[in-house]
Design an enzyme around this catalytic site. Structure first.
Site, PDB file in Angstrom:
ATOM      1  N   LYS A   1       0.807  -1.226   0.000  1.00 40.93           N
ATOM      2  CA  LYS A   1       0.000   0.000   0.000  1.00 40.93           C
ATOM      3  C   LYS A   1       0.834   1.267   0.000  1.00 40.93           C
ATOM      4  O   LYS A   1       0.331   2.335  -0.326  1.00 40.93           O
ATOM      5  CB  LYS A   1      -0.977  -0.022   1.173  1.00 40.93           C
ATOM      6  CG  LYS A   1      -2.036  -1.089   1.038  1.00 40.93           C
ATOM      7  CD  LYS A   1      -2.924  -0.871  -0.188  1.00 40.93           C
ATOM      8  CE  LYS A   1      -3.955  -1.959  -0.329  1.00 40.93           C
ATOM      9  NZ  LYS A   1      -4.821  -1.771  -1.507  1.00 40.93           N
TER      10      LYS A   1
HETATM   11  N1  PMP Z   1      -3.460  -8.216   1.227  1.00 43.43           N
HETATM   12  C1  PMP Z   1      -3.545  -7.293   2.190  1.00 43.43           C
HETATM   13  C2  PMP Z   1      -3.013  -7.608   3.542  1.00 43.43           C
HETATM   14  C3  PMP Z   1      -4.132  -6.051   1.917  1.00 43.43           C
HETATM   15  O1  PMP Z   1      -4.220  -5.119   2.885  1.00 43.43           O
HETATM   16  C4  PMP Z   1      -4.645  -5.809   0.627  1.00 43.43           C
HETATM   17  C5  PMP Z   1      -5.304  -4.501   0.347  1.00 43.43           C
HETATM   18  N2  PMP Z   1      -6.674  -4.441   0.653  1.00 43.43           N
HETATM   19  C6  PMP Z   1      -4.537  -6.825  -0.353  1.00 43.43           C
HETATM   20  C7  PMP Z   1      -3.934  -8.006  -0.005  1.00 43.43           C
HETATM   21  C8  PMP Z   1      -5.111  -6.692  -1.731  1.00 43.43           C
HETATM   22  O2  PMP Z   1      -4.530  -5.657  -2.477  1.00 43.43           O
HETATM   23  P1  PMP Z   1      -5.408  -4.818  -3.476  1.00 43.43           P
HETATM   24  O3  PMP Z   1      -6.289  -3.922  -2.640  1.00 43.43           O
HETATM   25  O4  PMP Z   1      -4.439  -4.044  -4.279  1.00 43.43           O
HETATM   26  O5  PMP Z   1      -6.239  -5.740  -4.284  1.00 43.43           O
END
Ligand code: PMP
Length: 344
Positions: free
Chosen positions: A48
């Site tokens: 993130k």
């Molecule tokens: N794994 C974790 C621990 C996350 O915080 C997130 C984000 N929501 C994701 C996977 C998935 O990433 P994305 O939001 O880019 O699909």
């Protein structure tokens, strides 16, 4: 002349360019080669950081953010932590409207990183003025010059991965990648990375990892929003009960679902086999690889890249706690996982 000191200008220079590490044991017996992209190596310990930095940089370029401006978002998770970190370095305020269901640990972590946290009741409709959606929206609307990140519906989320994660993986694999496996929450990671990789080689196969209790996989297959598929589940950060605009379904070949229990044990196995102490969704991604291998998805020529989104330290009171695992009913079929502490 004095030699130049080797130092970064700030921690923000360390966002991205995460390492790719070969998996040597957990994929034993599967055909092909397997590589983990370790997003925990970002300074905020998750993928993130990439989107938080990109969105804030864009807002600065557009002249929206000025010193002291406010950044607003509705997450207690990784995005909140990354935003708080970047806000501190750049001199902005970070306000996070989060549900009162969030754990104390998470809220303390955000506050430790300098964010102001608005705790909102979880048990109200999204339209209720007390919901975290409404609170974030109101702060944003009432504060000129504020930025509402809105990661599920922000195109810059997907773009951040198109500009960084995709090119990094292409370069690291020397263009030999055959499969990308990534969890899908907002869908930004998988969609942006997939778009870049498929532009380089349309044959790269992209497989999204979804949770039981999420409507995403069914929507991809049928175009139908089936709320019968939606129920509560334990894995945090992947799957969803709505269709995020940040997910670009056209770049994803298929989704596969993994269970809360399998993902938790696979995360533990990842630490015990590869020494990789990663989060719950990292366990989910590797679990997906295991299931795909039994479906003969891979061949001897496969070069599989798996994105591991964050670090294990965020889950000490969850998947790495025997007490939590016991409470979920996960330990009863796994006697060997019982506490390994030896009391003297
Ligand atoms: N794994 C974790 C621990 C996350 O915080 C997130 C984000 N929501 C994701 C996977 C998935 O990433 P994305 O939001 O880019 O699909």
């Amino acid at each position: 002349m004095k030699e130049e000191i080797e130092a970064h200008e700030s921690i923000l220079e360390l966002v991205g360019n995460t390492p790719l590490v070969r998996l040597n044991k957990i994929t034993n017996g599967f055909p092909g080669a397997y590589y983990a992209k370790l997003e925990a190596f970002n300074p905020g310990h998750s993928a993130k950081d990439r989107i938080a930095l990109h969105i804030i940089n864009k807002a600065e370029e557009q002249g929206v953010l000025k010193p002291g401006s406010i950044i607003v978002e509705t997450t207690s998770g990784n995005t909140g932590f990354s935003l708080a970190m970047i806000a501190m370095v750049k001199g902005y305020q970070c306000i996070l409207a989060v549900s009162d269901k969030s754990s104390h640990d998470k809220i303390d972590m955000l506050r430790a990183m300098g964010a102001k946290v608005y705790l909102c009741p979880a048990k109200v409709e999204p339209e209720d003025p007390r919901s975290y959606y409404s609170v974030a929206k109101r702060i944003h609307e009432e504060t000129p010059g504020s930025v509402y990140i809105n990661q599920y519906f922000n195109e810059l989320n997907t773009e951040a991965h198109y500009l960084t994660t995709g090119p990094e993986i292409w370069k690291q694999t020397k263009g030999q990648i055959t499969h990308l496996i990534a969890c899908s929450g907002t869908g930004g990671t998988i969609s942006g990375t997939a778009k870049y990789l498929k532009e380089q080689n349309p044959n790269v196969k992209v497989i999204g990892v979804d949770a039981y209790g999420s409507i995403i996989k069914k929507y991809h297959e049928t175009g139908e929003v089936d709320m019968n598929e939606a129920y509560s589940y334990r894995i945090e950060g992947m799957g969803k009960n709505l269709i995020p605009a940040a997910t670009k379904f056209e770049f994803i070949d298929r989704f596969i679902k993994v269970s809360d229990e399998d993902a938790a044990f696979t995360a533990r196995d990842l630490a015990h086999t590869e020494g990789l102490f990663m989060g719950y969704t990292s366990g989910a991604a590797i679990q997906a690889v295991k299931q795909l291998a039994t479906e003969n998805e891979f061949t001897a020529d496969s070069k599989v890249v798996i994105i591991l989104p964050d670090h294990g330290s965020r889950y000490m009171t969850k998947i790495y706690s025997d007490q939590w695992m016991e409470e979920q009913g996960f330990l009863k079929d796994h006697p060997t996982e019982q506490t390994k502490v030896v009391y003297i």
